[in-house]
Design a protein around this motif. Structure first.
Motif, PDB file in Angstrom:
ATOM      1  N   ASN A 238      -6.753   7.897   0.681  1.00 42.91           N
ATOM      2  CA  ASN A 238      -5.949   7.643  -0.510  1.00 42.91           C
ATOM      3  C   ASN A 238      -5.106   8.871  -0.821  1.00 42.91           C
TER       4      ASN A 238
ATOM      5  N   SER B 218      -3.230  10.035  -4.231  1.00 48.44           N
ATOM      6  CA  SER B 218      -3.930  10.728  -5.308  1.00 48.44           C
ATOM      7  C   SER B 218      -4.027  12.196  -4.937  1.00 48.44           C
TER       8      SER B 218
ATOM      9  N   LYS C 158       1.024   4.205  -2.776  1.00 51.06           N
ATOM     10  CA  LYS C 158       0.756   5.575  -2.337  1.00 51.06           C
ATOM     11  C   LYS C 158       1.825   6.536  -2.851  1.00 51.06           C
TER      12      LYS C 158
ATOM     13  N   GLN D  23       0.829  -1.209   0.000  1.00 51.34           N
ATOM     14  CA  GLN D  23       0.000   0.000   0.000  1.00 51.34           C
ATOM     15  C   GLN D  23       0.862   1.257   0.000  1.00 51.34           C
TER      16      GLN D  23
END
Length: 233
Positions: A128, A131, A13, A9
Motif C-alpha cells: 500500500n 500511504s 494509490k 487501485q
C-alpha cells in the motif's frame, strides 16, 4: 485482475499519496464522491475524457494508471505498462529506525529517454505505497555503471532530491548509493546513505551495516574532504 480494478487501485494509490480526500478528488474531477469510490473499486469504467483528466489531476502519465496491465499501442503491438519495483532503504538517526520507501520505475519510450520514476517515501506497507509521508516524481538515467535519480517532491515544491548510485558487481540486485538534497524539515542540505534492492530486504542487522557510516567512511572523509560510498558489499 481486470483493467478497471487495476486503474482503480492506481487512482487510489496516487490520490492517497497526495493526501487528497475523496471529496477533494470529486471536486477536481466534477464527479460525485460515490462515483470516485466506484472508480477506485473498479466497479465502473472511466471514459477516455475522464481517464485523461484523472491523470492530469494526479500529475502523472496516463500510462501510469494502466501499470499492471497490457494494452495495444497504435502500432497494434503489445506494450507492457508494468513498472519495475525497487525497494529503497535509508536510516533515520533522529528516529533510530530504518525508513522503507518504494520506487516505481517506468521504461523509457525510446532508448535515449530517461526512465520515469515515482518514489513513495516512508511507507509502512509495501503493498500500500500510497500511504506514505512523501511522494516524488522524476527521472532516472544510466551511464555505464552509474545511475542517477532526479526527483521532485509533489507535496512540497521546495524539496528536490538526487540519488547517485553505482551498479554492484558483487550483487547485481542491490545497489548502495547516496541521497542528497534540501531537507523539507530543516531546510538545510543533507546527505545520507541508501540501499536500493530489486527484492525486499528484511535483515535489519545487514541493512544497518550498509546504511550507517563506518569508521572507514569517516577516515576517508577526513582525508579527502568528500563523502565516498564504496559499493562492494
Amino acid at each position: 485482475m481486470d483493467v478497471n480494478k487495476i486503474i482503480g487501485q492506481n487512482i487510489k494509490k496516487y490520490r492517497t499519496a497526495y493526501n487528497m480526500t475523496l471529496k477533494e478528488m470529486s471536486d477536481k474531477l466534477h464527479k460525485s464522491i460515490s462515483t470516485i469510490s466506484k472508480y477506485e473499486k473498479g466497479e465502473i469504467s472511466l471514459d477516455m475524457t475522464t481517464f485523461l483528466e484523472t491523470a492530469k489531476i494526479l500529475r502523472i502519465s496516463p500510462s501510469a494508471l494502466l501499470s499492471g496491465t497490457s494494452v495495444l499501442s497504435n502500432e497494434h503491438s503489445e506494450t507492457d505498462h508494468n513498472a519495475e519495483v525497487i525497494y529503497m532503504y535509508t536510516y533515520s538517526g533522529s528516529e533510530k529506525e530504518i525508513v522503507r520507501s518504494l520506487i516505481e520505475q517506468y521504461p523509457p519510450v525510446s532508448p535515449d529517454d530517461p526512465y520515469r520514476v515515482h518514489l513513495y517515501n516512508d511507507v509502512r506497507d509495501f503493498k500500500n505505497p500510497g500511504s506514505c509521508s512523501g511522494f516524488y516524481t522524476g527521472d532516472y538515467s544510466e551511464n555505464g555503471f552509474l545511475g542517477t535519480y532526479i526527483l521532485h517532491n509533489q507535496i512540497s515544491s521546495t524539496e528536490h532530491v538526487m540519488i547517485s548510485c553505482v551498479k554492484n558487481l558483487v550483487n547485481s540486485n542491490q545497489q548502495l548509493g547516496l541521497v542528497s538534497g534540501l531537507s523539507n524539515y530543516t531546510m538545510l542540505p543533507v546527505v545520507f546513505k541508501t540501499v536500493l534492492s530489486r527484492s525486499e530486504l528484511t535483515d535489519r542487522k545487514h541493512l544497518m551495516d550498509l546504511l550507517t557510516f563506518s569508521r572507514e567512511d569517516f577516515r576517508e572523509l577526513k582525508q579527502s574532504h568528500c563523502l565516498v560510498v564504496r559499493n562492494v558489499r
